[in-house]
Design an enzyme around this catalytic site. Sequence first.
Site, PDB file in Angstrom:
ATOM      1  N   ASP A  76       6.800   5.346   0.335  1.00  0.00           N
ATOM      2  CA  ASP A  76       7.057   5.567  -1.082  1.00  0.00           C
ATOM      3  C   ASP A  76       6.054   4.682  -1.845  1.00  0.00           C
ATOM      4  OD1 ASP A  76       8.539   6.053  -3.572  1.00  0.00           O
ATOM      5  OD2 ASP A  76       9.267   3.996  -3.305  1.00  0.00           O
ATOM      6  N   ASP A 133       6.244   3.571  -5.877  1.00  0.00           N
ATOM      7  CA  ASP A 133       6.803   2.653  -6.878  1.00  0.00           C
ATOM      8  C   ASP A 133       7.928   1.819  -6.285  1.00  0.00           C
ATOM      9  OD1 ASP A 133       5.194   3.365  -9.137  1.00  0.00           O
ATOM     10  OD2 ASP A 133       6.268   5.269  -9.195  1.00  0.00           O
TER      11      ASP A 133
HETATM   12 MG   LIG Z   1      10.473   3.748  -5.052  1.00  0.00          MG
END
Ligand SMILES: [Mg+2]
Length: 264
Positions: A28, A30
């Site tokens: 992932d 962010d």
């Molecule tokens: Mg995230």
Amino acid sequence: MNVETLSVLLRPRRLEDRIVQAAALVFDVDGTLAETEGIHRRAFNAAFIEAGLDWYWDYRTYKKLLRTTGGKERIRAFARSRFPRVCLSDSVVIALHQRKTRHYGRLIAQHTCRLRPGIASLIRNARARGQALAIATTTTSSNIDDLLSVALDQNWRSLFTAVVAGDDVERKKPAPDVYLEVLARLKQRASDCLAIEDSANGLKAAIAAGIPTLINRSEYFRDDDFSGALAVVDDLTEFGLIPAAGVNHLEEMRFEKVWPDRND
Ligand SMILES: [Mg+2]
């Protein structure tokens, strides 16, 4: 089940083995690679001012809004929650989100930033071991490029076999779409890979795709329910991964930068 209990499910040595033996590491972006959510929040607020809206998302408001994945979806969710309810057309939402994306790029460029602790060595050692790397995120391709061009290198794409962003698929996390698309591009079985996430929505998406998941807890999602994760850690430095012999592709890349104050 609290995180302390979860973290015992897979002891550090065993977790290190899982990381090293994975056919691919799927990240992932962010919160997982860098603590970017505060920058996203500032970018939204700058876009609201520019658009003449009297909206302001403080830390607590944004933390709640993060339950909704996707920036455009978040804008719609906030508009719906107003009293009286605010109706925004798709074109207005898209224009507002474009403003936000420009501000995010500006803020990332203005501030130096760094990857979260342990991420650089994890990427470096995985590359040295010959492991595939991939990205599965709900953020936009533009946002990924803005961040990783600064936090990694202009040539960051060369490190990743597959990069799938939110707008590349029909449904955002917690739907498994981004992960399923990554698996298709990697040509790997889900159970052979390892996802690295920071949120419950991300964890649900990865698990729904069948990918074992390690949680790298972040600022905004630390109190999420991470049931089903292989393990929960606060950063990835503790594993002391042993680098493989060979060329270190990232050796000359820039990692040591200063991430801006999160309490803007
Ligand atoms: Mg995230």
